[in-house]
Design a protein around this motif. Structure first.
Motif, PDB file in Angstrom:
ATOM      1  N   ILE A   1       0.856  -1.179   0.000  1.00 39.73           N
ATOM      2  CA  ILE A   1       0.000   0.000   0.000  1.00 39.73           C
ATOM      3  C   ILE A   1       0.898   1.238   0.000  1.00 39.73           C
ATOM      4  CG2 ILE A   1      -1.701   1.302   1.331  1.00 39.73           C
ATOM      5  CD1 ILE A   1      -2.606  -1.409   2.487  1.00 39.73           C
ATOM      6  N   ARG A   2       0.637   2.155  -0.915  1.00 44.57           N
ATOM      7  CA  ARG A   2       1.382   3.416  -0.941  1.00 44.57           C
ATOM      8  C   ARG A   2       0.570   4.431  -0.136  1.00 44.57           C
ATOM      9  NH1 ARG A   2       4.263   5.144  -5.928  1.00 44.57           N
ATOM     10  NH2 ARG A   2       5.753   3.844  -4.843  1.00 44.57           N
ATOM     11  N   ALA A   3       1.139   4.869   0.987  1.00 46.71           N
ATOM     12  CA  ALA A   3       0.496   5.853   1.861  1.00 46.71           C
ATOM     13  C   ALA A   3       1.095   7.221   1.581  1.00 46.71           C
ATOM     14  CB  ALA A   3       0.702   5.465   3.319  1.00 46.71           C
ATOM     15  N   PHE A   4       0.227   8.230   1.508  1.00 47.88           N
ATOM     16  CA  PHE A   4       0.664   9.603   1.259  1.00 47.88           C
ATOM     17  C   PHE A   4       0.593  10.360   2.578  1.00 47.88           C
ATOM     18  CE2 PHE A   4      -0.930   7.902  -2.686  1.00 47.88           C
ATOM     19  CZ  PHE A   4       0.098   8.192  -3.561  1.00 47.88           C
ATOM     20  N   LEU A   5       1.737  10.829   3.053  1.00 45.07           N
ATOM     21  CA  LEU A   5       1.842  11.489   4.346  1.00 45.07           C
ATOM     22  C   LEU A   5       1.498  12.972   4.226  1.00 45.07           C
ATOM     23  CD1 LEU A   5       5.177   9.802   5.454  1.00 45.07           C
ATOM     24  CD2 LEU A   5       2.850   9.071   5.961  1.00 45.07           C
ATOM     25  N   PRO A   6       1.058  13.601   5.330  1.00 44.30           N
ATOM     26  CA  PRO A   6       0.676  15.022   5.278  1.00 44.30           C
ATOM     27  C   PRO A   6       1.796  15.960   4.850  1.00 44.30           C
ATOM     28  CG  PRO A   6      -0.080  14.026   7.324  1.00 44.30           C
ATOM     29  CD  PRO A   6       0.778  13.006   6.635  1.00 44.30           C
ATOM     30  N   ASP A   7       3.054  15.574   5.070  1.00 46.21           N
ATOM     31  CA  ASP A   7       4.169  16.454   4.696  1.00 46.21           C
ATOM     32  C   ASP A   7       4.573  16.316   3.228  1.00 46.21           C
ATOM     33  OD1 ASP A   7       5.440  14.010   4.647  1.00 46.21           O
ATOM     34  OD2 ASP A   7       6.856  14.460   6.257  1.00 46.21           O
ATOM     35  N   GLY A   8       3.801  15.554   2.452  1.00 46.59           N
ATOM     36  CA  GLY A   8       4.069  15.412   1.018  1.00 46.59           C
ATOM     37  C   GLY A   8       4.836  14.164   0.644  1.00 46.59           C
ATOM     38  N   ARG A   9       5.435  13.492   1.619  1.00 52.80           N
ATOM     39  CA  ARG A   9       6.164  12.258   1.316  1.00 52.80           C
ATOM     40  C   ARG A   9       5.172  11.127   1.098  1.00 52.80           C
ATOM     41  NH1 ARG A   9       9.344  10.479   5.984  1.00 52.80           N
ATOM     42  NH2 ARG A   9       7.687  11.442   7.168  1.00 52.80           N
ATOM     43  N   SER A  10       5.658  10.061   0.481  1.00 52.01           N
ATOM     44  CA  SER A  10       4.863   8.841   0.353  1.00 52.01           C
ATOM     45  C   SER A  10       5.762   7.664   0.701  1.00 52.01           C
ATOM     46  CB  SER A  10       4.303   8.691  -1.060  1.00 52.01           C
ATOM     47  OG  SER A  10       5.330   8.464  -1.988  1.00 52.01           O
ATOM     48  N   MET A  11       5.127   6.596   1.152  1.00 47.22           N
ATOM     49  CA  MET A  11       5.906   5.403   1.473  1.00 47.22           C
ATOM     50  C   MET A  11       5.054   4.172   1.202  1.00 47.22           C
ATOM     51  SD  MET A  11       5.950   5.518   5.669  1.00 47.22           S
ATOM     52  CE  MET A  11       6.820   4.009   5.879  1.00 47.22           C
TER      53      MET A  11
ATOM     54  N   PRO B   1       0.524  -4.613   4.071  1.00 48.16           N
ATOM     55  CA  PRO B   1      -0.775  -4.565   4.749  1.00 48.16           C
ATOM     56  C   PRO B   1      -0.821  -5.516   5.952  1.00 48.16           C
ATOM     57  CG  PRO B   1      -0.958  -5.879   2.777  1.00 48.16           C
ATOM     58  CD  PRO B   1       0.452  -5.329   2.801  1.00 48.16           C
ATOM     59  N   ASP B   2       0.022  -5.255   6.929  1.00 46.65           N
ATOM     60  CA  ASP B   2       0.049  -6.075   8.141  1.00 46.65           C
ATOM     61  C   ASP B   2       0.466  -5.195   9.311  1.00 46.65           C
ATOM     62  OD1 ASP B   2       2.750  -5.676   7.672  1.00 46.65           O
ATOM     63  OD2 ASP B   2       3.215  -7.763   7.274  1.00 46.65           O
ATOM     64  N   GLU B   3       0.678  -5.788  10.469  1.00 55.58           N
ATOM     65  CA  GLU B   3       1.029  -5.016  11.661  1.00 55.58           C
ATOM     66  C   GLU B   3       2.334  -4.247  11.495  1.00 55.58           C
ATOM     67  OE1 GLU B   3       0.678  -7.038  15.468  1.00 55.58           O
ATOM     68  OE2 GLU B   3      -0.760  -8.411  14.552  1.00 55.58           O
ATOM     69  N   ALA B   4       3.305  -4.866  10.838  1.00 54.64           N
ATOM     70  CA  ALA B   4       4.588  -4.187  10.627  1.00 54.64           C
ATOM     71  C   ALA B   4       4.410  -2.952   9.748  1.00 54.64           C
ATOM     72  CB  ALA B   4       5.595  -5.152   9.996  1.00 54.64           C
ATOM     73  N   GLY B   5       3.581  -3.040   8.718  1.00 56.28           N
ATOM     74  CA  GLY B   5       3.322  -1.895   7.852  1.00 56.28           C
ATOM     75  C   GLY B   5       2.620  -0.769   8.585  1.00 56.28           C
ATOM     76  N   VAL B   6       1.637  -1.117   9.435  1.00 56.73           N
ATOM     77  CA  VAL B   6       0.943  -0.102  10.220  1.00 56.73           C
ATOM     78  C   VAL B   6       1.914   0.564  11.192  1.00 56.73           C
ATOM     79  CG1 VAL B   6      -0.860   0.269  11.958  1.00 56.73           C
ATOM     80  CG2 VAL B   6      -1.312  -1.204  10.001  1.00 56.73           C
ATOM     81  N   TYR B   7       2.764  -0.228  11.811  1.00 50.97           N
ATOM     82  CA  TYR B   7       3.768   0.316  12.741  1.00 50.97           C
ATOM     83  C   TYR B   7       4.698   1.293  12.012  1.00 50.97           C
ATOM     84  CZ  TYR B   7       7.771   0.585  15.862  1.00 50.97           C
ATOM     85  OH  TYR B   7       8.793   1.042  16.644  1.00 50.97           O
ATOM     86  N   ASN B   8       5.211   0.887  10.845  1.00 54.46           N
ATOM     87  CA  ASN B   8       6.118   1.757  10.078  1.00 54.46           C
ATOM     88  C   ASN B   8       5.424   3.057   9.675  1.00 54.46           C
ATOM     89  OD1 ASN B   8       8.264  -0.032  10.216  1.00 54.46           O
ATOM     90  ND2 ASN B   8       7.674  -1.076   8.324  1.00 54.46           N
ATOM     91  N   LEU B   9       4.152   2.959   9.311  1.00 55.74           N
ATOM     92  CA  LEU B   9       3.404   4.155   8.926  1.00 55.74           C
ATOM     93  C   LEU B   9       3.194   5.079  10.125  1.00 55.74           C
ATOM     94  CD1 LEU B   9       2.048   5.584   6.603  1.00 55.74           C
ATOM     95  CD2 LEU B   9      -0.036   4.326   7.120  1.00 55.74           C
ATOM     96  N   ARG B  10       2.861   4.511  11.271  1.00 60.48           N
ATOM     97  CA  ARG B  10       2.695   5.334  12.478  1.00 60.48           C
ATOM     98  C   ARG B  10       4.006   6.007  12.873  1.00 60.48           C
ATOM     99  NH1 ARG B  10      -1.197   1.651  16.344  1.00 60.48           N
ATOM    100  NH2 ARG B  10      -3.131   2.182  15.263  1.00 60.48           N
ATOM    101  N   MET B  11       5.094   5.284  12.752  1.00 58.00           N
ATOM    102  CA  MET B  11       6.401   5.867  13.066  1.00 58.00           C
ATOM    103  C   MET B  11       6.706   7.041  12.122  1.00 58.00           C
ATOM    104  SD  MET B  11       7.616   4.369  15.696  1.00 58.00           S
ATOM    105  CE  MET B  11       9.368   4.599  15.739  1.00 58.00           C
TER     106      MET B  11
END
Length: 181
Positions: A146-156, A160-170
């Protein structure tokens, strides 16, 4: 000889339908189960479940062979709840109205402000529309990430699992993660 050919054909078609990776949402079965769970107590629930077992079997079969196949090939459930409004309590203790649309959700805040979450089928993405502005939130990549678009303009790209959610929250919180219970 003809009966054997028809039986083989029916078995092959049934096998193809059941192995098409069409997991689906099982709408009829789940609606029946949700209704049963709303009954007065666990003993009544069990009694209705036992007596209604043929209904569960029939609805499960209809979901498996018909509705989930339609959902798989068309991309939307034939029993989708478009137009239905549900009141949901937010983590802030306030009530929000969530209206299901054909292509997403309309959320009405307690202040009356409306926010739209819209799904775009062409690129399999979700967009947030609020106060006349649009921002793509995330999209599903072909490789399963999943490509997530962050509020500061970056994307990562995240899994789609717990590790991905953790990395996104970090990434959202500049490396700080607060656990809540």
């Amino acid at each position: 000889m003809r009966k054997i050919t028809i039986k083989v054909f029916v078995c092959l078609m049934a096998g193809a339908m059941m192995t098409s990776s069409c997991i689906g949402s099982f709408p009829l079965f789940n609606k029946t189960l949700a209704w049963n769970k709303k009954l007065s107590n666990k003993f009544v629930n069990e009694l209705v479940f036992i007596v209604g077992s043929p209904v569960y079997a029939l609805f499960g079969l209809a979901d498996l062979l018909v509705l989930n196949s339609i959902e798989f090939w068309s991309g939307s459930s034939p029993l989708a709840k478009a137009g239905q409004v549900e009141n949901v309590w937010g983590q802030d203790g306030k009530q929000y109205a969530v209206k299901t649309l054909k292509d997403g959700y309309e959320i009405t805040k307690p202040t009356g402000e409306k926010v739209l979450f819209v799904h775009d089928n062409t690129n399999d993405s979700w967009t947030l529309k609020s106060d006349g502005q649009e921002a793509e939130i995330f999209r599903f990549n072909e490789d399963g990430t999943i490509r997530a678009f962050l509020p500061d303009g970056r994307s990562m790209d995240v899994t789609p699992d717990e590790a991905g959610v953790y990395n996104l929250r970090m990434a959202m919180n500049d490396g700080m993660f607060f656990a809540a219970r």
